[in-house]
Motif scaffolding. Sequence first.
Motif, PDB file in Angstrom:
ATOM      1  N   PHE A  64       0.843  -1.189   0.000  1.00  0.00           N
ATOM      2  CA  PHE A  64       0.000   0.000   0.000  1.00  0.00           C
ATOM      3  C   PHE A  64       0.880   1.242   0.000  1.00  0.00           C
TER       4      PHE A  64
ATOM      5  N   SER B  43       2.456  -5.815   3.643  1.00  0.00           N
ATOM      6  CA  SER B  43       1.475  -6.474   4.505  1.00  0.00           C
ATOM      7  C   SER B  43       2.107  -7.256   5.645  1.00  0.00           C
TER       8      SER B  43
ATOM      9  N   ASP C 112       2.640  -3.915  10.494  1.00  0.00           N
ATOM     10  CA  ASP C 112       1.430  -3.278  10.996  1.00  0.00           C
ATOM     11  C   ASP C 112       1.573  -1.765  11.056  1.00  0.00           C
TER      12      ASP C 112
ATOM     13  N   LEU D 296      -1.583  -0.358   9.432  1.00  0.00           N
ATOM     14  CA  LEU D 296      -2.286  -1.323   8.586  1.00  0.00           C
ATOM     15  C   LEU D 296      -2.967  -2.344   9.471  1.00  0.00           C
ATOM     16  N   ASN D 297      -4.269  -2.487   9.292  1.00  0.00           N
ATOM     17  CA  ASN D 297      -5.051  -3.490  10.009  1.00  0.00           C
ATOM     18  C   ASN D 297      -5.615  -4.456   8.983  1.00  0.00           C
ATOM     19  N   LYS D 298      -4.945  -5.579   8.827  1.00  0.00           N
ATOM     20  CA  LYS D 298      -5.343  -6.540   7.789  1.00  0.00           C
ATOM     21  C   LYS D 298      -6.639  -7.251   8.150  1.00  0.00           C
TER      22      LYS D 298
ATOM     23  N   LYS E 198      -9.143  -4.867   6.961  1.00  0.00           N
ATOM     24  CA  LYS E 198      -8.767  -4.311   5.661  1.00  0.00           C
ATOM     25  C   LYS E 198      -8.837  -2.781   5.673  1.00  0.00           C
ATOM     26  N   HIS E 199      -8.057  -2.219   6.567  1.00  0.00           N
ATOM     27  CA  HIS E 199      -8.088  -0.779   6.779  1.00  0.00           C
ATOM     28  C   HIS E 199      -6.671  -0.272   6.993  1.00  0.00           C
ATOM     29  N   LEU E 200      -6.387   0.888   6.425  1.00  0.00           N
ATOM     30  CA  LEU E 200      -5.122   1.536   6.750  1.00  0.00           C
ATOM     31  C   LEU E 200      -5.366   3.015   6.981  1.00  0.00           C
TER      32      LEU E 200
ATOM     33  N   CYS F 275      -4.757   6.992  -0.924  1.00  0.00           N
ATOM     34  CA  CYS F 275      -4.158   5.686  -0.699  1.00  0.00           C
ATOM     35  C   CYS F 275      -4.249   4.913  -2.013  1.00  0.00           C
TER      36      CYS F 275
END
Lengths: 116, 112
Positions: free
Chosen positions: B33, B52, B55, B66-68, B71-73, B90
């Motif tokens: 990202f 990925s 974090d 990053l919160n996998k 699915k949020h950054l 983004c």
Amino acid sequence: GAGVSQTPSNKVTEKGKYVELRCDPISGHTALYWYRQSLGQGPEFLIYFQGTGAADDSGLPNDRFFAVRPEGSVSTLKIQRTERGDSAVYLCASSSAPTGVDQPQHFGDGTRLSIL
Amino acid sequence: GESVGLHLPTLSVQEGDNSIINCAYSNSASDYFIWYKQESGKGPQFIIDIRSNMDKRQGQRVTVLLNKTVKHLSLQIAATQPGDSAVYFCAAPLQGAQKLVFGQGTRLTINP
């Protein structure tokens, strides 16, 4: 060092004319990309070159659009029979990524194309 | 299809405050990202990226989280300055391809 250079910065032409937009990538970058950005939107992918070859042209909207990169450095985006809907900012980016995508793409300031 | 999107089209903060810009993505397989800053009349400028397997990543006055799982950054800008006023995007590569997919952007305005 020098960044991605795009010329002209602005282009105004009449509907039906042919235009060429030039991109000079960062020296040594093998990957080159063209995007199109409409007002208030994020950039949208047009075409990607790895070296001299177009590796992905899936974003080109129709056959009026064509791009070349004959020596693996400078690229030219060509638009035939321009239409008013082609008006947008055309952005070029380059990257040092040889194959994978985990390198950032660095953008030029774009060419603002206006079709009257 | 795959998408990335920002939660708010505009955000205003006072100079000196911290700002947080959020972004959601749809493809759980996305593994890279990038955050860009775009000032008026300029092209997108690279700010920071994250892979990925991380974090959190920090740069100068900026932090990306990053919160996998959801699915949020997010992009956090500390001690905002007038020069931080811009549109922030983004972006993530389309899976299996080189092309970047961008969100619609958040316009950040720094109030004096």
